[in-house]
Design a protein around this motif. Structure first.
Motif, short mmCIF file in Angstrom:
data_model
loop_
_atom_site.label_atom_id
_atom_site.label_comp_id
_atom_site.label_asym_id
_atom_site.label_seq_id
_atom_site.Cartn_x
_atom_site.Cartn_y
_atom_site.Cartn_z
N LEU A 156 0.80 -1.23 0.00
CA LEU A 156 0.00 0.00 0.00
C LEU A 156 0.83 1.27 0.00
O LEU A 156 0.35 2.32 -0.42
CB LEU A 156 -0.94 0.02 1.22
CG LEU A 156 -2.07 -1.01 1.23
CD1 LEU A 156 -2.92 -0.88 2.49
CD2 LEU A 156 -2.96 -0.86 -0.01
N ASN A 157 2.07 1.21 0.47
CA ASN A 157 2.87 2.43 0.53
C ASN A 157 4.35 2.07 0.42
O ASN A 157 5.02 1.81 1.42
CB ASN A 157 2.61 3.19 1.83
CG ASN A 157 3.23 4.57 1.81
OD1 ASN A 157 3.98 4.93 0.91
ND2 ASN A 157 2.92 5.36 2.83
N ASN A 158 4.85 2.10 -0.80
CA ASN A 158 6.23 1.69 -1.02
C ASN A 158 7.24 2.81 -0.82
O ASN A 158 8.43 2.54 -0.69
CB ASN A 158 6.39 1.12 -2.44
CG ASN A 158 7.63 0.25 -2.56
OD1 ASN A 158 7.92 -0.56 -1.69
ND2 ASN A 158 8.37 0.43 -3.64
N ILE A 159 6.80 4.05 -0.81
CA ILE A 159 7.70 5.17 -0.54
C ILE A 159 7.04 6.03 0.55
O ILE A 159 6.30 6.98 0.26
CB ILE A 159 7.98 6.01 -1.80
CG1 ILE A 159 8.51 5.10 -2.92
CG2 ILE A 159 9.02 7.11 -1.50
CD1 ILE A 159 8.76 5.80 -4.22
N PRO A 160 7.27 5.71 1.80
CA PRO A 160 6.53 6.31 2.93
C PRO A 160 6.99 7.72 3.30
O PRO A 160 7.70 7.93 4.28
CB PRO A 160 6.78 5.33 4.07
CG PRO A 160 8.14 4.77 3.77
CD PRO A 160 8.23 4.68 2.26
N ILE A 161 6.54 8.69 2.51
CA ILE A 161 6.92 10.08 2.80
C ILE A 161 6.03 10.69 3.88
O ILE A 161 6.43 11.67 4.53
CB ILE A 161 6.85 10.95 1.52
CG1 ILE A 161 5.43 11.02 0.98
CG2 ILE A 161 7.82 10.44 0.47
CD1 ILE A 161 5.26 11.99 -0.18
#
Length: 252
Positions: free
Chosen positions: A154-159
């Motif tokens: 669900l969130n591969n680049i957790p900014i």
């Protein structure tokens, strides 16, 4: 200025994160906070614990994760990733977010509720393992009344965990898509399908970053094979040195 570093998942390709971090350090950039998913949670946690990129690479080269995985023997996955817990405990015996030298957030997916979960306090190793539980390969981890799998679903680049605390966000994606990705087996089909699905939730995240690093050469590599570790490290380092220096000089 506070700098946040968001590290994507990508299996063995996550080794390229180490080259990126090495290059950023040589360019004078040290993160003040880190958020990571899957492979990014491993590199992020070790970096937040104070280990250098070179030392972490040495650990990867000298430690066989596969030897520490045990068959799950159930319908949820082929292996129990919790078997690898001893490896992390050796280098992070405190097993605590609070004992890290940098603030860290780890991303996982609650497969029952279908939502992203962020961990940034308390026990450290279980969230790392949960963040790496690739669906169908590893048995999900039950933790804090949640059934958890790979955060990259669900969130591969957790900014998001960095947006409220950092002035400048660097996003690193080690799962680029390339038309030349080989499709010769069921594993290749699974791998590219996963890349495409995850890529779709990564594009907008990269656009929001003040600096996005995505070495295109990485699409050629197998995310399940660590034998190319030194080459992956070199690609991350050289791409960052080549592309980031000018952009950082303009922005910072």
């Amino acid at each position: 200025m506070k700098i946040g570093l968001a590290l994507s998942g990508g299996g063995a390709k996550g080794i390229a994160h180490l080259g990126v971090i090495k290059a950023l350090g040589e360019l004078g950039i040290k993160p003040d906070a880190i958020a990571g998913t899957s492979a990014g949670s491993i590199v992020g946690s070790m970096t937040a614990a104070g280990y250098s990129p070179e030392f972490i690479l040495d650990i990867i080269l000298s430690t066989s994760i596969l030897r520490n995985l045990k068959p799950a023997f159930n319908r949820f996955g082929l292996f129990k990733i919790e078997s690898a817990q001893a490896i992390f405990a050796k280098y992070m015996p405190h097993d605590s977010f609070e004992e890290l030298k940098l603030p860290l957030t780890i991303t996982a997916t609650d497969i029952e509720k279908g939502e992203v979960v962020y961990f940034d306090n308390g026990e450290l190793i279980k969230p790392i393992l949960a963040s790496c539980c690739l669906p169908g390969i590893f048995e999900p981890i039950r933790y804090q009344n949640r059934l958890l799998i790979d955060g990259g679903v669900l969130n591969n680049i957790p900014i998001e965990p960095l947006e409220s605390t950092c002035d400048f966000i660097i996003g690193v994606n080690v799962m680029p898509i390339g038309e030349g990705m080989p499709i010769n087996s069921m594993k290749d089909v699974l791998s590219k399908s996963l890349h495409i699905a995850i890529r779709n939730n990564s594009i907008q995240k990269l656009k929001k970053c003040d600096l996005a690093i995505e070495p295109p050469e990485l699409y050629k590599f197998d995310g399940f094979n660590v034998t190319k570790a030194k080459e992956l490290y070199k690609i991350g380092y050289e791409y960052t040195m080549k592309t980031a220096e000018g952009k950082l000089a303009q922005i910072l």
